[in-house]
Design a protein around this motif. Structure first.
Motif, PDB file in Angstrom:
ATOM      1  N   TYR B 311       0.834  -1.202   0.000  1.00  0.00           N
ATOM      2  CA  TYR B 311       0.000   0.000   0.000  1.00  0.00           C
ATOM      3  C   TYR B 311       0.868   1.252   0.000  1.00  0.00           C
ATOM      4  CZ  TYR B 311      -4.037   2.973   1.236  1.00  0.00           C
ATOM      5  OH  TYR B 311      -5.038   3.922   1.245  1.00  0.00           O
ATOM      6  N   TYR B 312       1.816   1.311   0.931  1.00  0.00           N
ATOM      7  CA  TYR B 312       2.640   2.521   1.026  1.00  0.00           C
ATOM      8  C   TYR B 312       3.393   2.763  -0.276  1.00  0.00           C
ATOM      9  CZ  TYR B 312       5.671   6.149   2.879  1.00  0.00           C
ATOM     10  OH  TYR B 312       6.298   7.346   3.086  1.00  0.00           O
ATOM     11  N   ASN B 313       4.005   1.716  -0.797  1.00  0.00           N
ATOM     12  CA  ASN B 313       4.849   1.899  -1.986  1.00  0.00           C
ATOM     13  C   ASN B 313       4.068   1.893  -3.294  1.00  0.00           C
ATOM     14  OD1 ASN B 313       7.289   2.265  -0.775  1.00  0.00           O
ATOM     15  ND2 ASN B 313       8.073   0.219  -1.153  1.00  0.00           N
ATOM     16  N   TYR B 314       2.997   1.104  -3.354  1.00  0.00           N
ATOM     17  CA  TYR B 314       2.390   0.855  -4.667  1.00  0.00           C
ATOM     18  C   TYR B 314       0.880   1.091  -4.714  1.00  0.00           C
ATOM     19  CZ  TYR B 314       6.904  -1.104  -6.064  1.00  0.00           C
ATOM     20  OH  TYR B 314       8.226  -1.256  -6.368  1.00  0.00           O
ATOM     21  N   GLY B 315       0.337   1.686  -3.675  1.00  0.00           N
ATOM     22  CA  GLY B 315      -1.075   2.072  -3.746  1.00  0.00           C
ATOM     23  C   GLY B 315      -2.061   0.916  -3.738  1.00  0.00           C
ATOM     24  N   SER B 316      -1.655  -0.227  -3.222  1.00  0.00           N
ATOM     25  CA  SER B 316      -2.575  -1.366  -3.127  1.00  0.00           C
ATOM     26  C   SER B 316      -3.346  -1.264  -1.821  1.00  0.00           C
ATOM     27  CB  SER B 316      -1.786  -2.672  -3.174  1.00  0.00           C
ATOM     28  OG  SER B 316      -2.600  -3.771  -2.816  1.00  0.00           O
ATOM     29  N   ARG B 317      -4.519  -0.652  -1.891  1.00  0.00           N
ATOM     30  CA  ARG B 317      -5.251  -0.357  -0.657  1.00  0.00           C
ATOM     31  C   ARG B 317      -5.866  -1.598  -0.046  1.00  0.00           C
ATOM     32  NH1 ARG B 317     -10.029   4.185   0.315  1.00  0.00           N
ATOM     33  NH2 ARG B 317      -9.203   4.852   2.332  1.00  0.00           N
ATOM     34  N   ILE B 318      -6.391  -2.460  -0.870  1.00  0.00           N
ATOM     35  CA  ILE B 318      -6.930  -3.709  -0.337  1.00  0.00           C
ATOM     36  C   ILE B 318      -6.178  -4.870  -0.969  1.00  0.00           C
ATOM     37  CG2 ILE B 318      -9.194  -2.797   0.263  1.00  0.00           C
ATOM     38  CD1 ILE B 318     -10.322  -3.935  -2.240  1.00  0.00           C
ATOM     39  N   GLN B 319      -6.159  -5.961  -0.262  1.00  0.00           N
ATOM     40  CA  GLN B 319      -5.446  -7.129  -0.723  1.00  0.00           C
ATOM     41  C   GLN B 319      -6.377  -7.988  -1.568  1.00  0.00           C
ATOM     42  OE1 GLN B 319      -2.057  -7.299   0.164  1.00  0.00           O
ATOM     43  NE2 GLN B 319      -2.601  -5.239   0.797  1.00  0.00           N
ATOM     44  N   SER B 320      -5.775  -8.849  -2.390  1.00  0.00           N
ATOM     45  CA  SER B 320      -6.582  -9.720  -3.239  1.00  0.00           C
ATOM     46  C   SER B 320      -7.390 -10.715  -2.409  1.00  0.00           C
ATOM     47  CB  SER B 320      -5.683 -10.519  -4.180  1.00  0.00           C
ATOM     48  OG  SER B 320      -4.860  -9.669  -4.922  1.00  0.00           O
ATOM     49  N   GLU B 360      -3.721  -6.232  -4.627  1.00  0.00           N
ATOM     50  CA  GLU B 360      -4.671  -5.900  -5.678  1.00  0.00           C
ATOM     51  C   GLU B 360      -4.407  -4.461  -6.076  1.00  0.00           C
ATOM     52  OE1 GLU B 360      -8.966  -7.069  -5.391  1.00  0.00           O
ATOM     53  OE2 GLU B 360      -9.314  -4.920  -5.477  1.00  0.00           O
ATOM     54  N   TYR B 361      -4.430  -4.181  -7.358  1.00  0.00           N
ATOM     55  CA  TYR B 361      -4.256  -2.800  -7.817  1.00  0.00           C
ATOM     56  C   TYR B 361      -5.274  -2.525  -8.908  1.00  0.00           C
ATOM     57  CZ  TYR B 361      -2.054   1.548  -9.317  1.00  0.00           C
ATOM     58  OH  TYR B 361      -1.818   2.862  -9.620  1.00  0.00           O
ATOM     59  N   GLN B 362      -6.043  -1.478  -8.696  1.00  0.00           N
ATOM     60  CA  GLN B 362      -7.124  -1.127  -9.632  1.00  0.00           C
ATOM     61  C   GLN B 362      -7.957  -2.370  -9.923  1.00  0.00           C
ATOM     62  OE1 GLN B 362      -7.623   1.997 -10.126  1.00  0.00           O
ATOM     63  NE2 GLN B 362      -5.670   2.826  -9.430  1.00  0.00           N
ATOM     64  N   CYS B 363      -8.247  -3.108  -8.851  1.00  0.00           N
ATOM     65  CA  CYS B 363      -9.130  -4.284  -8.899  1.00  0.00           C
ATOM     66  C   CYS B 363      -8.563  -5.453  -9.696  1.00  0.00           C
ATOM     67  CB  CYS B 363     -10.527  -3.938  -9.384  1.00  0.00           C
ATOM     68  SG  CYS B 363     -11.432  -2.882  -8.255  1.00  0.00           S
TER      69      CYS B 363
END
Lengths: 608, 608
Positions: B311-320, B360-363
């Protein structure tokens, strides 16, 4: 979670004793039985005025449905299960798909019967004995045994209600708190289920366990004296089965009692809430220290720092609510950070930040807001707004104690903010000349709801297992006031011992509210348009603490929060200063642990 | 998320072009129209054999409901909204409570009409123009306009179906891929909605937009020739309104087509999936480096490190999916980490870890499992099990290409693991003497399902917007095989170009499976009981990569994963070695970016 010694914890962290839930169950038992007893008294007085010393109720059977396994839409993606809050309050059970029965004598936990294959995927299947020990249940049954168990309870209590004098004594021979009679009542036996309005969401709690569908439901409250005959609706026609024939599901009596139980906290709950507020405080401090003031950081990275600190260090796996990390103009969006505005702005060096984040631990919540300049130095433009909000907190702490109206606290915060805005020239009192009308007092401006232009939300809310905890507008409580700002207040109650609330005054510059006020002939003349325009788009400030209303009449509130709050404290911490500081430069904030040498935050998580 | 240049991103991170969703919509249009065209052809052939060159379908109107605002039980606690996956695939819309209409010509986004007060709490209300630009919709309407918009579409297409020859040409005069006629069909107009079985969850997707409730629904598939007359059920009686009279909601045709669209990925989807797999790889490496080998760390802290890094580095707010961080015996629990077993064990120095976590990134999802010793040194007991699983991956990579059966890949992985277990003496082939029966081959043991004792799950699954992505067992696909292990395989399909799958062989020591096998007269004789007992309680190993089946016939699969995998790589990274290593000591793992100098992970998040 560990339960070997009768507690729940995650990691080497705070141990929540199992006893917390036992105390909760006993609290409900006492209050529900007292209610039933007094209702029977009333009813019996009504029917039978010459016999009002021989009163009985028909005992209590409460059935509550636990939260069900979640899944995302039609997929097998399972979000982390979080127990439903009422069920948690009564049981502490962390698994989904359970049911509980609570009677005077027993609490029974019903669990799903899992197939052996479950062990491959989900881990060792806990036996009923395992779970009985883990949760301290009197009995653990399988869900498919619920019906027969309930039948047995109904049968035994129906039978015993004509010979209950001895049964309803304690083992040591004391009478219970309600009185007993030796003849059965003729009214149907009731099963108490939970149904009622959540006044924060506007939604109705209505998770009635499926096994109760066959019984008729009451359509009035237990003690609704206007209509003494039992009315019932739904369910199958009453059958031949003697004890089942005389059963109705009462969906009115339990809710206000159980919700009210949650409003005031037990000592064990208070200790846990103080803990979760402390770790939330430490996490806010950690975030402040790690803000990069060079414009390379984004708002969501603050959220990530907060989540990580509270989870890595303190086992807070889920947060109390979605983090609000608004900078610059986003600080004026009260619930910024949702999926449509996912804390997605770059933090600029001259931005001011408003970070509203709370940890949850063992399903108890905290809720803290810190506001500060991204570069760690308060500007001359920011300082007076910040100080206005801090002074509003102090104004509330000076008055918040048992017997005081929360509505009055809210208005005091508004008055304090308006007083500060008067000093910086953003508002005026009028009365400068004959055309200006009479000069107003701050209190009159409050009554005109001028404060709601700058603080369009309530002063604070109950907090506990839910961030916006239940009980704000129960029956017999002061009603919601339909005026700007006040309508958002989540309770208007009189403060009572052991309530826990947030105190979160704020001052924001919100375009459409400013526009409305400037266009309003009543309010507009008390706004100094130039100063308003100077702050338009400037964001806002909110400071939010968690306080406890102590048990002693006249004693002042206690602040569980341990955040840097004064301007010098915030600047000190952001420059790398030690926290807690071991000196209290603002005792008026009532932060009880600020100089407690036993309170020490865990260090930063490793990062290599 | 930023959309200024036609992309979505969070922070200074990967930019997902809006075009991705346009390509998805066009893919659905092409396939659905092709299906309708061929079905009409069939139908027309059936009815009207002398006129089979003049065929039309009645065009496509697809209506899809987006995900609704979530809340936790009856409270106002709102978990972070995550769009429903089919809706995301077609739209990229991140707000809840939307609806889409897709026709040949248009895609229309319907949004809720928000009250002005929303701006105070949730931020500036986006105009329809804002959203039209953000999502590239042809039109944005309000939800309350859905009905009239649909009526207009139905009316115009009903009218045009008798004069559609010119309408249904492209602007440059080309015919579309389906043929046209000049007379209207007499069958009712269809609105295509999504309904079908998710074969991973066993649940049915059935989010039909409320406005369609008044129409009857079909109860058979579009091209179900056995019953030519339209059957319909539900909805209001057919009314007087000409165009509405002739409308049915078709809930059978769309699902297999749309699900199949998601099975193979476009180049833009592939690039995004490679990205999210890379950041997941880097995060696993970060976790490995930060494991404290002294017994002071807990499993959940690894989850926290992973979440924070992504999340901090790559904007993955929620996990898969919920992180599985099992150590010691917990490594044998396939979906460890759920609320009942919340990664709550202390990591002991001699533990082996199995960490299955995905960003997860952009779903779009990734899904990677790493296994390693907590102290960074492979023991003689652990190494052969680890190597057995790694060799199984390699066995799969040697065969996975277009045209190969996934079932065969699964069996090859099992065979490889059994071969390794034979070498360490945990299994035997029999045939030692006359009483021992004939000597078996490894392949025969696979067919006896001995491999499922050690690997009770499938080899891997489709991955995309869902971790367990759709399309595993669509109609006309190879069916699920009801045998141990194989029944868990999430697809048995023949590999096709641009499928993306996980490859996740595992070898576990699961008490109740070992007990069953040891008690099974058929299997028991091929197990060496002493060696089995030596490993009982030892946990397990899983290695999971994300691979892409490339478009060229005969070309081998490509591994998007960038994790340390060989024993020496894992030991090197855990000792602090640089990753990626810029040399590839195991090209058979087909990690394409391992020596790509443009690939460089972001450093550790700050922590002070």
């Amino acid at each position: 979670m560990n339960n070997n010694k009768g507690f729940f914890s995650l990691g080497d962290n705070y141990r929540v004793p199992l006893e917390l839930f036992q105390i909760n169950r006993d609290k409900l038992r006492t209050r529900l039985l007292s209610k039933l007893s007094s209702s029977f008294n009333n009813e019996n007085n009504h029917h039978n005025h010459d016999n009002n010393n021989n009163i009985d109720n028909d005992g209590m059977i409460v059935i509550l449905q636990g939260g069900l396994s979640p899944s995302r839409y039609d997929t097998d993606h399972e979000p982390i299960f979080r127990q439903e809050s009422y069920f948690w309050w009564l049981t502490g059970v962390k698994e989904p798909d359970c049911t509980m029965i609570l009677t005077e004598q027993e609490w029974i936990l019903a669990i799903p019967h899992l197939p052996p294959d479950y062990a491959t995927v989900m881990g060792k299947i806990k036996t009923r004995t395992d779970l009985q020990q883990e949760y301290g249940a009197d009995r653990v049954i399988y869900t498919h045994e619920l019906e027969s168990t309930l039948d047995t309870i109904l049968l035994s209590s129906t039978t015993s209600s004509s010979s209950s004098s001895s049964d309803q004594q304690n083992e040591d021979g004391e009478n219970n708190s309600f009185e007993t009679i030796s003849t059965p009542t003729t009214r149907p036996r009731r099963i108490y289920v939970l149904k009622g309005l959540n006044t924060d969401s506007g939604m109705v709690y209505d998770m009635i366990p499926p096994l109760l569908e066959k019984y008729p439901r009451t359509i009035k409250r237990y003690d609704d004296e206007e209509d003494e005959e039992e009315e019932a609706t739904g369910g199958e026609p009453l059958g031949q089965d003697h004890h089942r024939q005389a059963v109705v599901v009462d969906e009115h009596t339990l809710f206000p009692i159980l919700a009210e139980c949650r409003v005031t906290k037990s000592p064990l709950e208070l200790a846990l809430m103080e803990h979760v507020t402390q770790i939330t405080s430490f996490a806010h401090t950690y975030v402040m220290r790690n803000i990069q003031p060079d414009g390379t950081m984004w708002e969501y990275q603050a959220e990530s720092l907060f989540r990580h600190y509270t989870y890595y260090n303190y086992g807070s796996r889920i947060q109390s609510y979605t983090s609000i990390c608004g900078c610059g103009p986003n600080a004026a969006i009260l619930h910024y950070g949702h999926a449509g505005e996912p804390n997605s702005r770059r933090i600029l060096p001259d931005d001011n930040c408003l970070f509203d984040m709370g940890a949850e631990y063992q399903c108890y919540a905290s809720d803290i807001t810190c506001s500060f300049p991204a570069n760690g130095k308060f500007s001359t433009k920011y300082s007076p707004i910040y100080q206005a909000v801090l002074d509003a907190q102090i104004a509330v702490y000076q008055m918040a104690k048992p017997g005081i109206s929360w509505m009055d606290c809210h208005k005091a915060a508004e008055a304090s903010i308006l007083q500060s805005l008067l000093q910086i020239g953003m508002i005026r009192l009028g009365g400068d000349d004959d055309n200006d009308g009479p000069r107003k007092t701050i209190e009159e401006l409050v009554e005109m709801r001028l404060g709601a232009v700058f603080m369009p939300h309530g002063l604070g809310h109950f907090i506990g297992i839910d961030t916006h905890d239940v009980g704000g507008y129960l029956p017999d409580c002061p009603p919601r006031i339909q005026q700007p700002g006040l309508v958002k207040l989540r309770t208007a109650r009189i403060l009572e011992p052991n309530m826990v609330l947030t105190v979160e005054p704020g001052c924001y510059f919100i375009d459409h509210l400013l526009d409305s006020a400037l266009a309003d002939p009543l309010l507009s003349k008390y706004l100094c348009h130039e100063v308003v325009e100077e702050y338009r788009g400037y964001g806002g400030v909110r400071l939010e603490d968690v306080i406890w209303i102590p048990p002693t009449e006249g004693e002042s509130c206690v602040n569980f929060t341990l955040c840097p709050r004064t301007i010098s404290e915030v600047e000190y911490v952001m420059a790398g200063g030690k926290w807690p500081p071991m000196k209290d430069e603002a005792p008026e904030l009532r932060r009880i642990r600020l100089t407690d040498t036993t309170v020490s935050p865990l260090g930063p998580p490793p990062s290599k």
